[in-house]
Design a protein around this motif. Structure first.
Motif, PDB file in Angstrom:
ATOM      1  N   THR A   1      -1.598  -1.232  -4.101  1.00 24.61           N
ATOM      2  CA  THR A   1      -2.725  -0.450  -3.946  1.00 24.61           C
ATOM      3  C   THR A   1      -2.031   0.811  -3.620  1.00 24.61           C
ATOM      4  OG1 THR A   1      -3.879  -2.464  -2.794  1.00 24.61           O
ATOM      5  CG2 THR A   1      -4.721   0.150  -2.308  1.00 24.61           C
ATOM      6  N   VAL A   2      -2.413   1.738  -4.412  1.00 23.49           N
ATOM      7  CA  VAL A   2      -2.322   3.200  -4.227  1.00 23.49           C
ATOM      8  C   VAL A   2      -3.436   4.002  -3.855  1.00 23.49           C
ATOM      9  CG1 VAL A   2      -1.264   5.082  -5.551  1.00 23.49           C
ATOM     10  CG2 VAL A   2      -0.801   3.042  -6.339  1.00 23.49           C
ATOM     11  N   SER A   3      -3.316   4.632  -2.914  1.00 21.00           N
ATOM     12  CA  SER A   3      -4.305   5.425  -2.060  1.00 21.00           C
ATOM     13  C   SER A   3      -4.353   6.929  -2.552  1.00 21.00           C
ATOM     14  CB  SER A   3      -4.425   5.527  -0.514  1.00 21.00           C
ATOM     15  OG  SER A   3      -3.100   5.827  -0.158  1.00 21.00           O
ATOM     16  N   SER A   4      -5.446   7.536  -2.688  1.00 19.02           N
ATOM     17  CA  SER A   4      -5.484   9.045  -3.016  1.00 19.02           C
ATOM     18  C   SER A   4      -5.255   9.957  -1.892  1.00 19.02           C
ATOM     19  CB  SER A   4      -6.708   9.105  -3.944  1.00 19.02           C
ATOM     20  OG  SER A   4      -7.966   9.069  -2.852  1.00 19.02           O
TER      21      SER A   4
ATOM     22  N   PRO B   1      -3.613   6.339  -8.206  1.00 19.42           N
ATOM     23  CA  PRO B   1      -4.685   5.345  -7.844  1.00 19.42           C
ATOM     24  C   PRO B   1      -5.089   4.378  -8.775  1.00 19.42           C
ATOM     25  CG  PRO B   1      -5.240   7.589  -7.214  1.00 19.42           C
ATOM     26  CD  PRO B   1      -4.027   7.858  -7.773  1.00 19.42           C
TER      27      PRO B   1
ATOM     28  N   LEU C   1       0.941  -1.234  -0.061  1.00 16.10           N
ATOM     29  CA  LEU C   1      -0.057   0.243  -0.200  1.00 16.10           C
ATOM     30  C   LEU C   1       0.892   1.259   0.011  1.00 16.10           C
ATOM     31  CD1 LEU C   1      -2.674   1.377   0.544  1.00 16.10           C
ATOM     32  CD2 LEU C   1      -2.431   1.314   2.763  1.00 16.10           C
TER      33      LEU C   1
ATOM     34  N   THR D   1      -3.529   0.917  -9.262  1.00 15.63           N
ATOM     35  CA  THR D   1      -3.866  -0.348  -8.198  1.00 15.63           C
ATOM     36  C   THR D   1      -4.408  -1.534  -9.069  1.00 15.63           C
ATOM     37  OG1 THR D   1      -4.808   1.223  -6.581  1.00 15.63           O
ATOM     38  CG2 THR D   1      -5.674  -0.952  -6.409  1.00 15.63           C
TER      39      THR D   1
ATOM     40  N   GLN E   1       0.808   5.811  -0.877  1.00 16.19           N
ATOM     41  CA  GLN E   1       0.124   6.993  -1.363  1.00 16.19           C
ATOM     42  C   GLN E   1       0.356   7.394  -2.720  1.00 16.19           C
ATOM     43  OE1 GLN E   1       0.972   9.888   1.636  1.00 16.19           O
ATOM     44  NE2 GLN E   1      -0.840   9.216   2.985  1.00 16.19           N
TER      45      GLN E   1
END
Length: 123
Positions: free
Chosen positions: A120-123, A88, A11, A91, A13
Motif C-alpha cells: 500500500t502506497v500512501s500519497s 499510489p 505500507l 498499491t 509513503q
C-alpha cells in the motif's frame, strides 16, 4: 510441486521503497523462470516483472521500468522485487509465480503461485 511464499509488503509513503521476497521450496528452483504480478482492487491481475532461470534475463512492464528491479538468488531459492520511487498506483497485492516459459508475461505462462503480499502506497 513448488511452494512459494511472499514477504516484505507493507505500507509506505509515495516516493519510498520496499523489497519483496519470494521463497521457494519443493522442486529445483533454478529450473523455473520467475515472475511478479500484482492485482489492485477492482482490477485484473497484471504482469510486473520476470526473470530467467539464471537471472541473466529480465523484463518489465512499462509502468515500472526504471523503478523496480527483479533478481534471484538460486542458492537461497529466493526471488526479489526491489521497488523504488513507489507511487499510489503501485498499491496492490503482489504475487510471485514460477513457470517454464522464458520471461513469460501472461498468467498462463506460470504454473505455481504464491498467496500474495499487500503493498500500500500512501500519497
Amino acid at each position: 510441486q513448488v511452494q512459494l511464499v511472499e514477504s516484505g509488503g507493507g505500507l509506505v509513503q509515495a516516493g519510498g521503497s520496499l523489497r519483496l521476497s519470494c521463497a521457494a521450496s519443493g522442486r529445483t528452483f533454478s529450473n523455473y523462470a520467475m515472475g511478479w504480478f500484482r492485482q489492485a482492487p477492482g482490477k485484473e491481475r497484471e504482469f510486473v516483472a520476470a526473470v530467467s532461470w539464471s537471472g541473466g534475463g529480465n523484463y518489465y512492464t512499462d509502468s515500472v521500468k526504471g523503478r523496480f528491479t527483479i533478481s534471484r538468488d538460486n542458492a537461497k531459492n529466493t526471488v526479489y522485487l526491489q521497488m523504488n520511487s513507489l507511487k499510489p498506483e503501485d498499491t496492490a497485492v503482489y504475487y510471485c509465480a514460477a513457470g517454464l516459459k522464458y520471461l513469460g508475461t501472461a498468467d498462463s505462462d506460470y504454473v505455481y503461485w504464491g498467496q500474495g503480499t499487500q503493498v500500500t502506497v500512501s500519497s
